[in-house]
Design an enzyme around this catalytic site. Structure first.
Site, mmCIF file in Angstrom:
data_model
loop_
_atom_site.group_PDB
_atom_site.id
_atom_site.type_symbol
_atom_site.label_atom_id
_atom_site.label_comp_id
_atom_site.label_asym_id
_atom_site.label_seq_id
_atom_site.Cartn_x
_atom_site.Cartn_y
_atom_site.Cartn_z
ATOM 1 N N ASN A 9 -27.902 -55.853 -49.698
ATOM 2 C CA ASN A 9 -27.606 -54.468 -49.344
ATOM 3 C C ASN A 9 -28.914 -53.693 -49.450
ATOM 4 O OD1 ASN A 9 -26.773 -51.843 -49.126
ATOM 5 N ND2 ASN A 9 -25.562 -51.819 -51.010
ATOM 6 N N LYS A 11 -29.464 -50.701 -48.672
ATOM 7 C CA LYS A 11 -29.289 -49.262 -48.920
ATOM 8 C C LYS A 11 -30.179 -48.471 -47.938
ATOM 9 C CE LYS A 11 -27.897 -50.460 -53.538
ATOM 10 N NZ LYS A 11 -27.788 -50.141 -54.944
ATOM 11 N N HIS A 95 -18.764 -48.869 -51.545
ATOM 12 C CA HIS A 95 -19.841 -49.005 -52.528
ATOM 13 C C HIS A 95 -19.807 -47.804 -53.476
ATOM 14 C CE1 HIS A 95 -23.836 -49.270 -54.270
ATOM 15 N NE2 HIS A 95 -23.820 -50.542 -53.911
ATOM 16 N N GLU A 97 -22.044 -45.972 -54.516
ATOM 17 C CA GLU A 97 -22.839 -44.828 -54.041
ATOM 18 C C GLU A 97 -22.050 -44.028 -53.005
ATOM 19 O OE1 GLU A 97 -26.285 -47.237 -53.191
ATOM 20 O OE2 GLU A 97 -26.480 -47.561 -55.343
ATOM 21 N N GLU A 167 -19.070 -54.547 -58.930
ATOM 22 C CA GLU A 167 -20.366 -53.950 -59.218
ATOM 23 C C GLU A 167 -20.212 -52.892 -60.309
ATOM 24 O OE1 GLU A 167 -23.166 -54.558 -55.540
ATOM 25 O OE2 GLU A 167 -22.399 -52.527 -55.595
ATOM 26 N N GLY A 173 -29.190 -50.990 -60.071
ATOM 27 C CA GLY A 173 -30.519 -50.378 -59.997
ATOM 28 C C GLY A 173 -31.102 -50.030 -61.351
ATOM 29 N N SER A 213 -28.232 -55.437 -60.418
ATOM 30 C CA SER A 213 -29.465 -56.013 -60.962
ATOM 31 C C SER A 213 -29.488 -57.541 -60.944
ATOM 32 C CB SER A 213 -29.735 -55.478 -62.379
ATOM 33 O OG SER A 213 -29.885 -54.071 -62.353
HETATM 34 P P1 13P Z 1 -29.327 -53.601 -57.391
HETATM 35 O O1 13P Z 1 -29.361 -55.084 -57.127
HETATM 36 O O2 13P Z 1 -30.556 -52.889 -56.920
HETATM 37 O O3 13P Z 1 -28.962 -53.304 -58.812
HETATM 38 O O4 13P Z 1 -28.133 -53.011 -56.471
HETATM 39 C C1 13P Z 1 -26.880 -53.577 -56.537
HETATM 40 C C2 13P Z 1 -26.024 -53.010 -55.474
HETATM 41 O O5 13P Z 1 -25.623 -51.866 -55.532
HETATM 42 C C3 13P Z 1 -25.709 -53.880 -54.320
HETATM 43 O O6 13P Z 1 -24.731 -53.301 -53.515
#
Ligand code: 13P
Length: 254
Positions: A9, A11, A95, A97, A167, A173, A213
């Site tokens: 992903n 983003k 997601h 976010e 997640e 992150g 992560s």
């Molecule tokens: P990270 O791997 O940067 O922690 O992000 C995870 C994520 O949100 C994947 O959708």
């Protein structure tokens, strides 16, 4: 046996066709021989065109969001039908976010999920708890509530085509991964709910990714867990070498 599935992903990163190609050309070289893991990359909409170099490879194209209508007065939105014209096969929905920053509700995600399935896209639906919810001992309640809302009225033949991504928000992150045991415990609980709602066979065939992560140095220990069927990777999917290393960690048997 569930086949591992690993998604990148991106983003809001690598948003030009060239930036996508720069990573993907190398990535294709690194993972082209791997056939026992399903792999997809979900770039921003603006680099989906650049991702077409993935066509006829073992890597599929995904998108990070869609709307549940086909066309019309929905400024800023993109439909499943539009995505399909750009060879998109996977769609990430719900997601954290999207839920937290853009206020998407379980009800909206449920509508998007049904639309994605109707259009033949492969949905990857994210669920997960906030840190305060975990610390208050509410993780399972949150997971149950999100599943009830997000998967409302989904038939067995629909849920079976859906990938679930667990997640935990506190691990995204932050460099703070859930331990393999913490993740596996929630994955097992997700299967328990699926078994109650559908049946044991359905629960054991649905793939559940872990996200938060995931890095080359922790991927193997996560993927060894009984209920973890791969990962949804953010930061570490932006560079070819690190994403390929994570995928290689999934090529071995559990
Ligand atoms: P990270 O791997 O940067 O922690 O992000 C995870 C994520 O949100 C994947 O959708």
């Amino acid at each position: 046996m569930r086949k591992f599935i690993i998604g990148g992903n991106w983003k809001m990163n690598r948003g030009t066709p060239q930036a996508a190609k720069d990573m993907l050309e190398e990535f294709i070289r690194l993972v082209r021989e791997i056939n026992n893991v399903d792999i997809f990359i979900a770039p921003p909409f603006t680099s989906l065109g650049g991702a077409s170099i993935l066509l006829n490879t073992n890597i599929k194209i995904g998108a990070q969001n869609m709307y549940f209508e086909d066309t019309g007065a929905f400024t800023g939105e993109i439909s499943a039908k539009f995505l399909k014209t750009l060879n998109v096969e996977y769609i990430i929905l719900g997601h954290s976010e999207r839920r937290n920053i853009f206020k998407e509700t379980d009800e909206m995600i449920n509508k998007k999920l049904k639309k994605a399935l109707e259009e033949g896209l492969k949905p990857v639906v994210c669920i997960g708890e906030h840190l305060e919810e975990r610390e208050a001992g509410n993780t399972k309640n949150v997971i149950k509530r999100q599943m009830e809302g997000t998967f409302k009225d989904l038939k067995k033949e629909q849920i079976i085509r859906t990938v679930i991504a667990y997640e935990p928000i506190w691990a995204i992150g932050t460099g703070r991964t859930a331990t393999p045991q913490q993740a596996d415990e929630v994955h097992a609980y997700i299967r328990e709910i699926l078994e109650k709602t559908y049946d044991a066979n359905t629960a054991s065939s649905i793939r559940i990714q872990y996200g938060g992560s995931v890095k080359p140095n922790n991927a193997r220990e996560l993927f060894e867990m009984e209920n973890i069927d791969g990962g949804l990777v953010g930061g570490a999917s932006l560079e070819a070498a690190s994403f390929a290393a994570i995928i290689k960690a999934a090529t071995k048997e559990k």
